[in-house]
Design a protein around this motif. Structure first.
Motif, PDB file in Angstrom:
ATOM      1  N   MET A   1      -0.557  -6.200  -1.388  1.00 44.13           N
ATOM      2  CA  MET A   1      -0.374  -7.371  -0.535  1.00 44.13           C
ATOM      3  C   MET A   1       0.853  -7.175   0.360  1.00 44.13           C
ATOM      4  O   MET A   1       1.682  -6.308   0.107  1.00 44.13           O
ATOM      5  CB  MET A   1      -0.167  -8.631  -1.384  1.00 44.13           C
ATOM      6  CG  MET A   1       1.164  -8.665  -2.117  1.00 44.13           C
ATOM      7  SD  MET A   1       1.601 -10.289  -2.751  1.00 44.13           S
ATOM      8  CE  MET A   1       3.315 -10.001  -3.242  1.00 44.13           C
ATOM      9  N   LYS A   2       0.966  -7.996   1.385  1.00 50.35           N
ATOM     10  CA  LYS A   2       2.126  -7.980   2.263  1.00 50.35           C
ATOM     11  C   LYS A   2       3.162  -8.992   1.762  1.00 50.35           C
ATOM     12  O   LYS A   2       2.823 -10.095   1.341  1.00 50.35           O
ATOM     13  CB  LYS A   2       1.725  -8.335   3.694  1.00 50.35           C
ATOM     14  CG  LYS A   2       0.809  -7.322   4.350  1.00 50.35           C
ATOM     15  CD  LYS A   2       1.503  -5.979   4.530  1.00 50.35           C
ATOM     16  CE  LYS A   2       0.615  -4.993   5.283  1.00 50.35           C
ATOM     17  NZ  LYS A   2       1.269  -3.665   5.441  1.00 50.35           N
ATOM     18  N   ARG A   3       4.444  -8.573   1.804  1.00 46.52           N
ATOM     19  CA  ARG A   3       5.526  -9.438   1.354  1.00 46.52           C
ATOM     20  C   ARG A   3       6.768  -9.173   2.197  1.00 46.52           C
ATOM     21  O   ARG A   3       7.066  -8.023   2.529  1.00 46.52           O
ATOM     22  CB  ARG A   3       5.852  -9.166  -0.115  1.00 46.52           C
ATOM     23  CG  ARG A   3       6.943 -10.053  -0.686  1.00 46.52           C
ATOM     24  CD  ARG A   3       7.277  -9.699  -2.129  1.00 46.52           C
ATOM     25  NE  ARG A   3       8.245  -8.592  -2.212  1.00 46.52           N
ATOM     26  CZ  ARG A   3       9.065  -8.390  -3.243  1.00 46.52           C
ATOM     27  NH1 ARG A   3       9.021  -9.189  -4.297  1.00 46.52           N
ATOM     28  NH2 ARG A   3       9.905  -7.373  -3.253  1.00 46.52           N
ATOM     29  N   ASP A  19       4.536  -3.513   1.855  1.00 44.64           N
ATOM     30  CA  ASP A  19       3.458  -3.588   0.868  1.00 44.64           C
ATOM     31  C   ASP A  19       4.090  -3.753  -0.512  1.00 44.64           C
ATOM     32  O   ASP A  19       5.086  -3.099  -0.830  1.00 44.64           O
ATOM     33  CB  ASP A  19       2.620  -2.319   0.908  1.00 44.64           C
ATOM     34  CG  ASP A  19       1.812  -2.201   2.190  1.00 44.64           C
ATOM     35  OD1 ASP A  19       1.196  -3.206   2.591  1.00 44.64           O
ATOM     36  OD2 ASP A  19       1.818  -1.108   2.784  1.00 44.64           O
ATOM     37  N   GLU A  21       3.227  -4.959  -4.910  1.00 42.65           N
ATOM     38  CA  GLU A  21       2.243  -5.279  -5.936  1.00 42.65           C
ATOM     39  C   GLU A  21       2.057  -6.791  -6.021  1.00 42.65           C
ATOM     40  O   GLU A  21       3.005  -7.555  -5.867  1.00 42.65           O
ATOM     41  CB  GLU A  21       2.698  -4.747  -7.289  1.00 42.65           C
ATOM     42  CG  GLU A  21       2.714  -3.233  -7.387  1.00 42.65           C
ATOM     43  CD  GLU A  21       3.031  -2.762  -8.797  1.00 42.65           C
ATOM     44  OE1 GLU A  21       3.093  -3.618  -9.706  1.00 42.65           O
ATOM     45  OE2 GLU A  21       3.216  -1.553  -8.988  1.00 42.65           O
ATOM     46  N   GLU A  22       0.842  -7.212  -6.265  1.00 45.33           N
ATOM     47  CA  GLU A  22       0.582  -8.639  -6.399  1.00 45.33           C
ATOM     48  C   GLU A  22       1.229  -9.179  -7.674  1.00 45.33           C
ATOM     49  O   GLU A  22       1.162  -8.542  -8.727  1.00 45.33           O
ATOM     50  CB  GLU A  22      -0.918  -8.905  -6.446  1.00 45.33           C
ATOM     51  CG  GLU A  22      -1.655  -8.586  -5.160  1.00 45.33           C
ATOM     52  CD  GLU A  22      -3.134  -8.917  -5.247  1.00 45.33           C
ATOM     53  OE1 GLU A  22      -3.552  -9.512  -6.278  1.00 45.33           O
ATOM     54  OE2 GLU A  22      -3.865  -8.583  -4.306  1.00 45.33           O
ATOM     55  N   ARG A  31      -0.788 -18.989  -9.764  1.00 42.62           N
ATOM     56  CA  ARG A  31      -0.644 -18.147  -8.581  1.00 42.62           C
ATOM     57  C   ARG A  31      -1.489 -18.745  -7.465  1.00 42.62           C
ATOM     58  O   ARG A  31      -2.573 -19.287  -7.707  1.00 42.62           O
ATOM     59  CB  ARG A  31      -1.099 -16.714  -8.851  1.00 42.62           C
ATOM     60  CG  ARG A  31      -0.760 -15.767  -7.697  1.00 42.62           C
ATOM     61  CD  ARG A  31      -1.215 -14.348  -7.954  1.00 42.62           C
ATOM     62  NE  ARG A  31      -2.635 -14.156  -7.637  1.00 42.62           N
ATOM     63  CZ  ARG A  31      -3.210 -12.963  -7.510  1.00 42.62           C
ATOM     64  NH1 ARG A  31      -2.490 -11.865  -7.690  1.00 42.62           N
ATOM     65  NH2 ARG A  31      -4.492 -12.865  -7.245  1.00 42.62           N
ATOM     66  N   ALA A  33      -3.009 -18.080  -3.356  1.00 43.90           N
ATOM     67  CA  ALA A  33      -3.140 -17.333  -2.119  1.00 43.90           C
ATOM     68  C   ALA A  33      -2.382 -18.164  -1.090  1.00 43.90           C
ATOM     69  O   ALA A  33      -2.794 -19.279  -0.755  1.00 43.90           O
ATOM     70  CB  ALA A  33      -4.602 -17.186  -1.735  1.00 43.90           C
ATOM     71  N   ALA A  96       4.861 -14.306   1.375  1.00 39.47           N
ATOM     72  CA  ALA A  96       3.959 -13.254   0.912  1.00 39.47           C
ATOM     73  C   ALA A  96       2.529 -13.766   0.929  1.00 39.47           C
ATOM     74  O   ALA A  96       2.277 -14.958   1.098  1.00 39.47           O
ATOM     75  CB  ALA A  96       4.341 -12.830  -0.512  1.00 39.47           C
ATOM     76  N   GLU A  97       1.598 -12.837   0.739  1.00 40.93           N
ATOM     77  CA  GLU A  97       0.189 -13.227   0.729  1.00 40.93           C
ATOM     78  C   GLU A  97      -0.201 -13.913  -0.573  1.00 40.93           C
ATOM     79  O   GLU A  97      -1.132 -14.726  -0.601  1.00 40.93           O
ATOM     80  CB  GLU A  97      -0.682 -12.002   0.974  1.00 40.93           C
ATOM     81  CG  GLU A  97      -0.535 -11.458   2.394  1.00 40.93           C
ATOM     82  CD  GLU A  97      -1.368 -10.229   2.656  1.00 40.93           C
ATOM     83  OE1 GLU A  97      -1.883 -10.098   3.780  1.00 40.93           O
ATOM     84  OE2 GLU A  97      -1.503  -9.382   1.727  1.00 40.93           O
ATOM     85  N   PHE A  98       0.501 -13.579  -1.673  1.00 44.05           N
ATOM     86  CA  PHE A  98       0.291 -14.249  -2.953  1.00 44.05           C
ATOM     87  C   PHE A  98       1.657 -14.579  -3.551  1.00 44.05           C
ATOM     88  O   PHE A  98       2.617 -13.811  -3.397  1.00 44.05           O
ATOM     89  CB  PHE A  98      -0.488 -13.360  -3.933  1.00 44.05           C
ATOM     90  CG  PHE A  98      -1.894 -13.068  -3.511  1.00 44.05           C
ATOM     91  CD1 PHE A  98      -2.912 -13.940  -3.846  1.00 44.05           C
ATOM     92  CD2 PHE A  98      -2.186 -11.943  -2.745  1.00 44.05           C
ATOM     93  CE1 PHE A  98      -4.218 -13.681  -3.433  1.00 44.05           C
ATOM     94  CE2 PHE A  98      -3.477 -11.676  -2.335  1.00 44.05           C
ATOM     95  CZ  PHE A  98      -4.503 -12.546  -2.676  1.00 44.05           C
ATOM     96  N   VAL A 297       0.532 -17.664   6.809  1.00 48.10           N
ATOM     97  CA  VAL A 297      -0.041 -16.412   6.296  1.00 48.10           C
ATOM     98  C   VAL A 297      -1.505 -16.308   6.724  1.00 48.10           C
ATOM     99  O   VAL A 297      -2.276 -17.233   6.487  1.00 48.10           O
ATOM    100  CB  VAL A 297       0.067 -16.355   4.761  1.00 48.10           C
ATOM    101  CG1 VAL A 297      -0.531 -15.052   4.244  1.00 48.10           C
ATOM    102  CG2 VAL A 297       1.518 -16.489   4.336  1.00 48.10           C
TER     103      VAL A 297
END
Length: 297
Positions: A1-3, A19, A21-22, A31, A33, A96-98, A297
């Protein structure tokens, strides 16, 4: 994911979209999205390396604590929320994405994700500092730096409680403060006298850190009635610096109630992408915000 993260303390230029880790929801957490993340002054103060005891940092570090989004993992022991629910809440590394949230509430009907991301920290802060100031219904609260997110929340919550509010802000935001029910005046030379002309002050809040603590103490006549969230030197004048987060789930529940009753609305002044996080921090630090800034996002 992007952060969005930073590997060293410094200016906005240390922020990187990388990039990563989720994260996953542990016991008692969920969590999401992420659909939007709130931009708060504490985010760039942490990035700068300011010594905030309530926010210890290990590098490299993610950024952000407020977000809205769609639940996609529910940790052990969590009840009352399920996959697919739309929530707003507080967590960590929310740019972040998540992101994992430790406190949340269902989004009120009619609220967009961008709007929802702007509420968690500012409402918690507003409720906390109103309480710490000791102001009571029927009294008058002075808010220095009243047009930003926390100020917008303070004005509306105070009005709902029967508290008169005097707000200071730049010339361009005077009508905005009045639209939220405040008596408004500008910063600059003679500001304290202009406040006196508007009425007696029972308690005061410093939201901008613009070096006004001693004047606020003079206006209230009691340093114990002055609370700052932006001036670490406030205790030197006998005032209180409030930087420790209170009961976030309770604050989120109160925010949702006020929104549903039509008593609280915090506008989004500007939205940014994750890649524009540095610009969002630059704009936030410059002040003069009307409402909130969020990352989409």
């Amino acid at each position: 994911m992007k952060r969005v993260s930073f590997a060293e303390f410094g200016g906005p230029d240390v922020l990187r979209l990388t990039d990563a880790e989720e994260p996953h929801a542990g016991p008692g957490h969920i969590r999401i999205a992420v659909r939007a993340a709130g931009v708060n002054p504490v985010d760039w103060r942490i990035r700068e390396g300011q010594k905030l005891k309530a926010h210890p940092v290990e590098l490299p570090s993610g950024v952000g604590q407020d977000a809205s989004g769609v639940v996609d993992e529910v940790g052990e022991g969590v009840e009352g929320v399920g996959i697919g629910d739309h929530v707003l809440g507080r967590g960590s590394s929310t740019y972040a994405e998540f992101a994992v949230l430790s406190a949340w509430a269902r989004m009120p009907e009619g609220l967009t994700f961008e709007e929802a991301a702007g509420y968690p920290s500012v409402v918690e802060t507003a409720l906390r500092i109103i309480r710490e100031s000791g102001v009571q219904p029927g009294q008058t609260l002075l808010v220095s730096g009243a047009s930003g997110g926390v100020g917008s929340a303070v004005l509306q919550i105070a009005r709902d409680r029967g508290i008169t509010v005097i707000g200071t802000a730049g010339a361009a935001n005077q009508d905005y403060l009045r639209s939220l029910g405040a008596l408004a005046t500008t910063y600059g030379e003679g500001w304290a006298e202009r406040v006196r002309e508007l009425g007696h002050v029972d308690a005061a809040l410093d939201l901008a850190g613009s070096g006004v603590i001693r004047e606020l103490v003079e206006l209230t006549g009691d340093p114990r009635k002055v609370v700052s969230i932006a001036d670490l030197g406030a205790p030197e004048a006998g005032a209180r610096f409030s930087g420790v987060t209170g009961n976030v789930p309770e604050a989120l529940a109160e925010a949702v109630r006020l929104i549903a009753r039509g008593r609280l609305h915090i506008p989004v002044e500007k939205s940014y992408t994750l890649a524009e996080a540095a610009a969002a921090h630059t704009d936030s630090a410059a002040g003069h915000t009307r409402g909130r800034r969020v990352l989409v996002v």
